[in-house]
Design a protein around this motif. Structure first.
Motif, PDB file in Angstrom:
ATOM      1  N   ARG A 261      67.884  44.971  33.287  1.00 41.10           N
ATOM      2  CA  ARG A 261      68.984  44.013  33.415  1.00 41.10           C
ATOM      3  C   ARG A 261      68.526  42.834  34.270  1.00 41.10           C
ATOM      4  O   ARG A 261      67.674  42.969  35.134  1.00 41.10           O
ATOM      5  CB  ARG A 261      70.188  44.670  34.084  1.00 41.10           C
ATOM      6  N   HIS A 262      69.115  41.683  34.027  1.00 35.43           N
ATOM      7  CA  HIS A 262      68.812  40.520  34.863  1.00 35.43           C
ATOM      8  C   HIS A 262      69.406  40.730  36.252  1.00 35.43           C
ATOM      9  O   HIS A 262      70.432  41.393  36.406  1.00 35.43           O
ATOM     10  CB  HIS A 262      69.388  39.255  34.237  1.00 35.43           C
ATOM     11  N   ALA A 263      68.770  40.182  37.259  1.00 35.95           N
ATOM     12  CA  ALA A 263      69.216  40.346  38.645  1.00 35.95           C
ATOM     13  C   ALA A 263      70.666  39.910  38.790  1.00 35.95           C
ATOM     14  O   ALA A 263      71.048  38.822  38.357  1.00 35.95           O
ATOM     15  CB  ALA A 263      68.325  39.540  39.578  1.00 35.95           C
ATOM     16  N   GLY A 264      71.473  40.776  39.384  1.00 37.54           N
ATOM     17  CA  GLY A 264      72.871  40.463  39.635  1.00 37.54           C
ATOM     18  C   GLY A 264      73.790  40.628  38.431  1.00 37.54           C
ATOM     19  O   GLY A 264      74.985  40.377  38.528  1.00 37.54           O
TER      20      GLY A 264
ATOM     21  N   TRP B 174      73.337  42.983  28.406  1.00 41.34           N
ATOM     22  CA  TRP B 174      71.941  43.193  28.040  1.00 41.34           C
ATOM     23  C   TRP B 174      71.422  41.932  27.387  1.00 41.34           C
ATOM     24  O   TRP B 174      72.126  41.288  26.610  1.00 41.34           O
ATOM     25  CB  TRP B 174      71.795  44.369  27.068  1.00 41.34           C
ATOM     26  N   PHE B 175      70.178  41.590  27.671  1.00 40.06           N
ATOM     27  CA  PHE B 175      69.575  40.367  27.166  1.00 40.06           C
ATOM     28  C   PHE B 175      68.406  40.696  26.243  1.00 40.06           C
ATOM     29  O   PHE B 175      67.862  41.793  26.280  1.00 40.06           O
ATOM     30  CB  PHE B 175      69.110  39.497  28.336  1.00 40.06           C
ATOM     31  N   PHE B 176      68.004  39.719  25.445  1.00 44.55           N
ATOM     32  CA  PHE B 176      66.923  39.919  24.486  1.00 44.55           C
ATOM     33  C   PHE B 176      65.552  39.635  25.074  1.00 44.55           C
ATOM     34  O   PHE B 176      64.558  39.727  24.381  1.00 44.55           O
ATOM     35  CB  PHE B 176      67.156  39.072  23.232  1.00 44.55           C
ATOM     36  N   GLY B 177      65.469  39.294  26.344  1.00 45.30           N
ATOM     37  CA  GLY B 177      64.183  39.059  26.974  1.00 45.30           C
ATOM     38  C   GLY B 177      64.329  38.825  28.456  1.00 45.30           C
ATOM     39  O   GLY B 177      65.420  38.862  29.011  1.00 45.30           O
ATOM     40  N   LYS B 178      63.194  38.578  29.113  1.00 46.17           N
ATOM     41  CA  LYS B 178      63.189  38.358  30.557  1.00 46.17           C
ATOM     42  C   LYS B 178      63.940  37.092  30.953  1.00 46.17           C
ATOM     43  O   LYS B 178      64.613  37.041  31.947  1.00 46.17           O
ATOM     44  CB  LYS B 178      61.756  38.247  31.069  1.00 46.17           C
TER      45      LYS B 178
END
Length: 121
Positions: A75-78, A83-87
């Protein structure tokens, strides 16, 4: 077991209630048409429930009809409800979105809840 979503429940067993939802329709009854490029499986390679389904698509040849896209495993910070498809700001090449939440929002108000446990209302 509780029906409430707890932090870090992304891959915890979350049984569905027996209600009529857009997700309860079946291919076998003709409720859902089988058409190439109509469906896309978004899955997490880290999830023990998603991996067999993605593998089954490959082995049965359904990957020619149902495309697959993977979400990023962290997961991205915070952010604990998406959910995301990449960094970074990577976009899914088919859906043209960067996150599952964005897909739910594009779908309108029919789908509610965290991105890891959507429910139809």
């Amino acid at each position: 077991m509780t029906d409430k979503i707890q932090p870090n429940d992304a891959c915890a067993w979350q049984p569905n209630k027996a209600t009529e939802t857009p997700f309860s329709k079946k291919f076998s009854t003709g409720e859902l048409p089988v058409e190439p490029n109509r469906y896309r499986l978004i899955w997490g390679r880290f999830c023990p429930w998603a991996t067999p389904i993605a593998t089954m698509l490959d082995y049965t040849g359904l990957d020619n009809v149902i495309s697959k896209g993977a979400i990023y495993s962290l997961r991205h910070a915070g952010v604990d409800d998406n959910w995301f498809f990449g960094k970074g700001d990577e976009t899914d090449p088919v859906l043209k979105t960067t996150s599952l939440r964005e897909n739910f929002e594009k779908n309108g108000s029919r789908i509610h809840g965290p991105a890891n446990r959507a429910s139809a209302r």
